[in-house]
Every structure is written in C-alpha cells, then in structure tokens.
Design a protein around this motif. Structure first.
Motif, PDB file in Angstrom:
ATOM      1  N   ILE A 189       0.855  -1.203   0.000  1.00 58.13           N
ATOM      2  CA  ILE A 189       0.000   0.000   0.000  1.00 58.13           C
ATOM      3  C   ILE A 189       0.890   1.252   0.000  1.00 58.13           C
ATOM      4  CG2 ILE A 189      -1.508   1.385   1.495  1.00 58.13           C
ATOM      5  CD1 ILE A 189      -3.230  -0.594   0.290  1.00 58.13           C
ATOM      6  N   VAL A 247       0.403  12.289 -15.744  1.00 63.83           N
ATOM      7  CA  VAL A 247      -0.690  11.767 -14.913  1.00 63.83           C
ATOM      8  C   VAL A 247      -1.442  10.678 -15.679  1.00 63.83           C
ATOM      9  CG1 VAL A 247      -2.754  12.379 -13.598  1.00 63.83           C
ATOM     10  CG2 VAL A 247      -0.912  14.035 -13.838  1.00 63.83           C
ATOM     11  N   TRP A 248      -1.745  10.962 -16.938  1.00 62.90           N
ATOM     12  CA  TRP A 248      -2.437   9.974 -17.774  1.00 62.90           C
ATOM     13  C   TRP A 248      -1.617   8.682 -17.886  1.00 62.90           C
ATOM     14  CZ3 TRP A 248      -7.328  10.075 -19.410  1.00 62.90           C
ATOM     15  CH2 TRP A 248      -7.991  11.311 -19.475  1.00 62.90           C
ATOM     16  N   ALA A 290       2.457  10.707  -9.383  1.00 67.19           N
ATOM     17  CA  ALA A 290       1.570  11.123 -10.488  1.00 67.19           C
ATOM     18  C   ALA A 290       0.939  12.479 -10.194  1.00 67.19           C
ATOM     19  CB  ALA A 290       0.492  10.063 -10.705  1.00 67.19           C
ATOM     20  N   VAL A 291       0.530  12.692  -8.939  1.00 69.93           N
ATOM     21  CA  VAL A 291      -0.076  13.984  -8.568  1.00 69.93           C
ATOM     22  C   VAL A 291       0.953  15.111  -8.742  1.00 69.93           C
ATOM     23  CG1 VAL A 291      -1.021  15.319  -6.631  1.00 69.93           C
ATOM     24  CG2 VAL A 291      -1.820  12.988  -7.038  1.00 69.93           C
ATOM     25  N   GLY A 312       1.017  16.175 -12.170  1.00 73.57           N
ATOM     26  CA  GLY A 312      -0.133  17.035 -12.450  1.00 73.57           C
ATOM     27  C   GLY A 312       0.086  18.446 -11.933  1.00 73.57           C
ATOM     28  N   VAL A 313       0.586  18.544 -10.688  1.00 69.65           N
ATOM     29  CA  VAL A 313       0.833  19.861 -10.083  1.00 69.65           C
ATOM     30  C   VAL A 313       1.882  20.624 -10.905  1.00 69.65           C
ATOM     31  CG1 VAL A 313       1.770  21.003  -8.021  1.00 69.65           C
ATOM     32  CG2 VAL A 313       0.139  19.122  -7.782  1.00 69.65           C
ATOM     33  N   ILE A 331      -1.246   2.050 -13.914  1.00 69.71           N
ATOM     34  CA  ILE A 331      -1.895   1.461 -12.730  1.00 69.71           C
ATOM     35  C   ILE A 331      -3.095   0.610 -13.153  1.00 69.71           C
ATOM     36  CG2 ILE A 331      -3.226   2.002 -10.647  1.00 69.71           C
ATOM     37  CD1 ILE A 331      -1.366   4.477 -10.313  1.00 69.71           C
ATOM     38  N   ILE A 332      -3.881   1.116 -14.093  1.00 67.91           N
ATOM     39  CA  ILE A 332      -5.049   0.343 -14.548  1.00 67.91           C
ATOM     40  C   ILE A 332      -4.591  -0.945 -15.244  1.00 67.91           C
ATOM     41  CG2 ILE A 332      -6.997   0.342 -16.181  1.00 67.91           C
ATOM     42  CD1 ILE A 332      -7.487   3.258 -15.399  1.00 67.91           C
ATOM     43  N   GLY A 390      -1.563   6.785 -14.697  1.00 69.22           N
ATOM     44  CA  GLY A 390      -2.916   6.248 -14.506  1.00 69.22           C
ATOM     45  C   GLY A 390      -3.149   4.999 -15.348  1.00 69.22           C
ATOM     46  N   PHE A 391      -2.756   5.077 -16.625  1.00 71.86           N
ATOM     47  CA  PHE A 391      -2.905   3.897 -17.504  1.00 71.86           C
ATOM     48  C   PHE A 391      -2.068   2.722 -16.987  1.00 71.86           C
ATOM     49  CE2 PHE A 391      -4.576   6.685 -21.000  1.00 71.86           C
ATOM     50  CZ  PHE A 391      -5.718   5.942 -21.260  1.00 71.86           C
ATOM     51  N   PHE A 405       2.261   1.883  -3.373  1.00 73.48           N
ATOM     52  CA  PHE A 405       1.204   2.317  -4.287  1.00 73.48           C
ATOM     53  C   PHE A 405       0.864   3.799  -4.043  1.00 73.48           C
ATOM     54  CE2 PHE A 405      -3.396   2.487  -5.454  1.00 73.48           C
ATOM     55  CZ  PHE A 405      -3.199   2.378  -6.813  1.00 73.48           C
ATOM     56  N   ILE A 406       0.791   4.185  -2.777  1.00 77.67           N
ATOM     57  CA  ILE A 406       0.497   5.594  -2.455  1.00 77.67           C
ATOM     58  C   ILE A 406       1.637   6.488  -2.967  1.00 77.67           C
ATOM     59  CG2 ILE A 406       0.254   7.230  -0.521  1.00 77.67           C
ATOM     60  CD1 ILE A 406      -1.352   4.977   0.911  1.00 77.67           C
ATOM     61  N   LEU A 421       1.105   7.088  -6.550  1.00 77.08           N
ATOM     62  CA  LEU A 421       0.025   8.060  -6.760  1.00 77.08           C
ATOM     63  C   LEU A 421       0.528   9.487  -6.493  1.00 77.08           C
ATOM     64  CD1 LEU A 421      -3.023   6.215  -5.129  1.00 77.08           C
ATOM     65  CD2 LEU A 421      -2.600   6.573  -7.559  1.00 77.08           C
TER      66      LEU A 421
END
Lengths: 207, 426
Positions: free
Chosen positions: A127, A149-150, A137-138, A141-142, A156-157, A153-154, A130-131, A134
C-alpha cells in the motif's frame, strides 16, 4: 484462450513499439520532423512487418525476437514512445527524467541483490508503495504535465486488470530502457546547460 | 481543465489499484501442518529409544548384518541417444508410479536440447519409453518470443491435483539470462498446456532459475524456491497463484548462495540450504537461511558444516521427521556423491551411503556426479536421480525399511562430538 489473446496483444504492442523506434531513428538520421501522415503510414507498414510471421527461415514474427530479448516494456515506456508520434507532442520535462533516474539508480542495485531489502517485492501489493506512485503522479499534475498523470494512470489500470504477464506494479512503471532514457536525457540536459553557461560566460566576459 | 480530467482519471486508476491490492491473498502458513509434525515426533521417539543402543557408525554396520533390510536398487533413466543429459527431477504419480523429467541434447545449452520424460513403474521396476515434453521451438511458439535454450525441469503437484512443470528458458546469453516458464498437465504429464512465463525480475525478467521442488502453502498455493544468478547470486522464494507470481521474498543476498533447497519444519518454520558460489578464500560450506513466518522473511544462519564444491544439493523430509540430503560433500570437484541423513531433533548430519566415489581415480578420469534430486512416493521411501558424468541419469531407489534402519542407527551425539563426526563424514 485468454492467455493466447494476451500473448497476441503483447506481440502487437511490441510490433508497434519496434516500428516507433525505427521511425524515431529515421527522423534522427534525416534530422527533420516527418509529417504526421508519413509517420502514420510508416507505422502501419512497419508494425505489420514486425507482427506477422514472415516465413523463410524465421520461426516467429520479428516482434517475438525483439520480445525475447527485451521482454514486455513497461506501460510508461510504451506510452511515452507511442505518444511521440502524436502531432504537437512535447518531450517529457527534465524534472520527470530526474525523478525516474533517481528512482532507477536507487532501485536496481537493491533489486539485483544488494542487501536483503528487495524493493521489487513492494510492487506486488505494498500500500505504501502504491500511495508513493500516486503521489508521484499527482506531482506530475501539479507541475502541469498532465501527460504524466495519464501515463501513470494507464500503467496502474493495466496492472490492476493484469494486462501483461507480470503481477508487479514496478513492471508497469519502470524498465531498464526507461531508466537509460531518463539518465541519458538528464546527462544531455546538464551538458547542454553547461555549454550554454560557458558560451554566455565567453560572450559577457569582461574584456 | 485538462489537468482536472487527468487527475480524475488518476483517481479512477487509484480505485482500480486499491481493489487489486485488496483482492490479493494474504500470506498463508506452510501446509506441512501439525499433523505431520506429530507423526514425526512419534516416530522419532520410537526410533530414539532403539538408537540409544547404537552409539557409533561401526555398530550401525553390525546391526545391518543382523536383519538385512532390502538394499537400495539402482538403474538408469532410459537413454534417448542424446550426447548430454542433465538436471533430472521426479514427481510421484497418483497410481504410485514415478515420472522423471530431464533435459537432453548434443550439449548443455545447445538449441537441440529438449525436455524429456519417462515413467517408472514401481511394480515392475521398469522405465517407460521416453517422450519429449517440450523443445525449443515449442517453447518459442507457446511463449510468443524467441528462445535459445531450455533447461532445469522441476515438477510440482498443485493443491487441486494437477501437475505443474517449471522449466528454465534462455533468450540471450548463458544460464544467467534465464527466466522461468511453467506448464500444467491435467493427465499426469501425458499432455501439457501452453507454457506461460513467470515474471520475477525487474531487469527485463533476466536471471531467475529453478532447481528445487516447490513447497505447498495451507491455502493451496505454491512456494517455489528459485535463484538469481546475474550480478547478484542469491535465493528467492516465489509465491505462486497458478501460473502467476504474486509475491517474492529474498532468501539470501550478495553473490554466494544459489539453488535453495527448502525444508519445511512446521507451519511457520523453514530452513533453506544453498549451493555455495563464494569467491576464493571464503568457506566452501553449505550456506543456510531460516524463516519463522512461513517464508515471508529469511535470515542468514550459520553455515552447515558440510563442504560444498559449488554444486547443487537435493533435500527431502520423510514422514518420520528424518531429513535427507544428496550432495557432493567435498570442497572441489563433483566426483563423490553421498546420501546424508539428519534427525530432526539433533540436526546433525551423517553420511548413510556413499553413492559414487572416484576419489582414488586420477584427476582426468574422475567422473562428474551432480544435480541430485530426491522424491518420496509415500513419505517413507526415497527415489534419487542424478547426472552421471553428463552422459546418463542414474536412478536409485531406497526402500522404506532401509531408510528406517539408517535413521534408527544415527548416532546419539553430544555437541562436542559433532565436529569430529562431520570431518569423518567428509
């Protein structure tokens, strides 16, 4: 059945990636940006060449030979490379390359047996790890790099739906080729800055 | 705006990721369970009372003359005509037979190497005609990638009764460039599913190999002892869910220990013995690691005081608690192969049979006896296979009476006597 489908998808991914690398190489040689239509036609032709068995003395499609050597590339590498085909593509920010280079330099020695701590094992379901991904990725974005970020995100999915053979999140985020690209990009940027600085120093040196 | 959409997409990805992590099975204890341990304790108590009468290895020999249990039986795995054979392994079949796997070709690592199999009928004591399980081209097509060579087949029994075969493939370079692949059989090894790749390493999945049998967890999943050989040489414990690696733990670090053999002592406790690959000047003994939480964390322990010439060893636990090792107990060369036994309570190892010994032969005439693999059909008997001079695979069957007698005759020792005995064992 599912395995067969995923193997075909993996080969297709590798065929497109191989085609993209050739197009990138051709652009470097010709030293000019190809129009999008030319790139698209080249991609279609080369990807087909890599994907379908050619017969002759080859037992497998060309993409399978490349895959034998490289394995499946991470989703981050794949999407970064593929997105370079898109018109108006901007290269990744230097801070992203710095982040990847730093992570890779810390990660690989431990993952390859230095000490009893194995950061690769975190990728199976930690966990905390994983955090951390994330948060990374944030930060992208910032820093106003939405593409990052995309892409994360892809990745992780893809890990969540088990897109590749690996069950380890690291394999969707990082691979040695991405690490080499990031380290090379970082070194090039540093050298470029030094050159610029030296040139500026020469121009404005008091006479 | 595009940034907000991207962050919303990341939120969706985060949900998918958390669901994935939440669905991950918890680490289960080993399936050895307390039942087996109780049986082992009972057996060792029975044996212990008789063993008090026998204090020396000499008296052991005397005892064997009195009742003469059935002797070990040796034969050869069927010859396929291949010039080089290696890395044999075994699995018990549902009908009481034994299936063997090994690789064969013009030389180790040659493109024509195939994985062979044959079945040993324990009633007639005959091996069936060998068959090919998979060759290089079959592996290539199944795995959808280029494969240069095959090796190290290791069978395992899944909790649902199906047979699973792990084997090593190499696409580039030597064995250090290996990856593990696996296939499943629903008909005791007659036919196999399409092979699938286990992803175990972050460096283009290079350099994970398998040599030793898997252990079973209480939740039905397998724990596969494996090892890494490139840059670092260390053991790794893979937790598998069918054909997927769902977790992995480091068993040793650095460059000195590969090919772990795991002895499960209880539901939580396990010991791993390794083939040492240490540099010059370092002890040539068997490295040891221990885990007290069902293999989740391993810690290096004191070496086992048995020489190891950088060669594979095989291990097995019998139902009575006896631990068995087959290994080359010399510091250099592979010209002597012995079977050793240990009482689970004393933990001291003793040679119970010298299987091969070319010690007296000139150096150039010494043969290689290597890559042993042990398996028991009923928990009392032992089948051993090993590479005989790279030309053939030797199979030796040790009947349960013979092993029980050897166990009962293990000397009762005080700690001070252990070192001297180990020197004798060499």
């Amino acid at each position: 059945m599912m395995n067969s489908f995923l193997q075909t998808i993996a080969l297709l991914e590798m065929a497109i990636t191989s085609a993209m690398i050739i197009i990138w190489g051709l652009q470097k040689i010709s030293q000019k940006e190809f129009p999008f239509a030319v790139k698209a036609v080249l991609l279609l032709a080369l990807a087909n060449l890599f994907f379908w068995p050619l017969g002759m003395s080859l037992e497998l499609p060309l993409a399978a030979y490349v895959r034998g050597v490289t394995g499946d590339l991470s989703i981050v590498s794949t999407l970064l490379l593929w997105s370079s085909l898109l018109p108006g593509n901007k290269s990744a920010p230097i801070s992203f390359k710095f982040g990847i280079a730093l992570i890779a330099l810390g990660f690989y020695p431990f993952a390859l047996g230095f000490g009893m701590i194995d950061p690769y094992a975190w990728g199976y379901g930690s966990i905390a790890f994983f955090i951390a991904v994330l948060i990374f990725a944030v930060i992208c974005g910032v820093a106003n790099w939405s593409k990052g970020v995309w892409i994360v995100g892809f990745a992780i999915i893809a890990w969540g739906v088990h897109w590749h053979e690996s069950m380890n999140l690291w394999d969707y985020l990082l691979d040695p080729f991405l690490a080499i690209w990031a380290i090379y990009g970082l070194c090039s940027a540093i050298l470029h800055k030094r050159k610029e600085k030296a040139r500026a120093g020469y121009l404005f040196r008091p006479g | 705006m595009s940034r907000v959409i991207a962050l919303c997409f990341l939120l969706l990805a985060a949900v998918v990721g958390f669901i994935h992590i939440d669905s991950r099975p918890v680490w289960a204890p080993f399936s050895s369970g307390e039942v087996e341990l109780t049986e082992a304790e009972d057996a060792s108590q029975e044996i212990g009372s008789s063993a008090k009468l026998l204090n020396t290895v000499a008296s052991k020999a005397k005892g064997s003359i009195q009742t003469a249990p059935p002797s070990p039986r040796a034969d050869w795995l069927p010859d396929t005509g291949a010039l080089s054979v290696h890395a044999a392994s075994l699995i018990a079949l549902r009908d009481g037979g034994v299936r063997a796997f090994w690789f064969a070709g013009t030389r180790e690592g040659a493109p024509d190497v195939v994985i062979n199999t044959a079945v040993f009928d324990t009633k007639s004591n005959h091996w069936s005609t060998p068959a090919v399980v998979i060759d290089r081209v079959g592996a290539e097509k199944g795995l959808s990638r280029y494969i240069a060579k095959l090796g190290n087949p290791v069978p395992s029994r899944m909790a649902d009764g199906r047979m699973q075969l792990f084997f090593v493939t190499v696409s580039i370079g030597g064995w250090a460039g290996s990856s593990i692949s696996t296939m499943i059989s629903e008909d005791e090894g007659l036919s196999w599913s399409r092979p699938q790749r286990l992803i175990t390493s972050p460096l283009i999945n290079l350099s994970t190999l398998v040599k030793s049998p898997a252990v079973l967890f209480a939740d039905g999943r397998l724990g596969l002892p494996s090892y890494h050989e490139w840059i670092g040489r260390f053991g790794e414990f893979l937790r598998l869910d069918g054909v997927r690696v769902i977790d992995k733990r480091r068993m040793s670090s650095g460059r000195g220990a590969i090919q772990p053999v795991v002895f499960v002592n209880s539901a939580q406790d396990a010991t791993a013995y390794f083939r040492q690959t240490r540099g010059a000047g370092l002890p040539k003994q068997i490295p040891v690691s221990q885990a007290q939480n069902a293999g989740q964390t391993w810690q290096a322990a004191t070496d086992l005081n048995i020489p190891n010439p950088n060669s594979a060893l095989a291990g097995l636990t019998l139902r009575n608690g006896a631990h068995i090792l087959a290994l080359n107990n010399i510091e250099a060369g592979r010209h002597r192969l012995v079977l050793m036994m240990s009482n689970s309570q004393s933990g001291q190892w003793h040679v119970i049979e010298t299987l091969e010994n070319d010690e007296s032969a000139p150096d150039q005439e010494r043969k290689e006896f290597s890559y042993p693999y042990l398996m028991s059909v009923n928990g009392k008997d032992v089948h051993l296979v090993y590479t005989w001079d790279r030309k053939r695979i030797r199979h030796i069957y040790f009947p349960d009476n013979w092993l029980a007698r050897a166990y009962s005759q293990l000397p009762i020792q005080r700690d001070s006597e252990v070192g001297a005995d180990m020197k004798g064992a060499q």
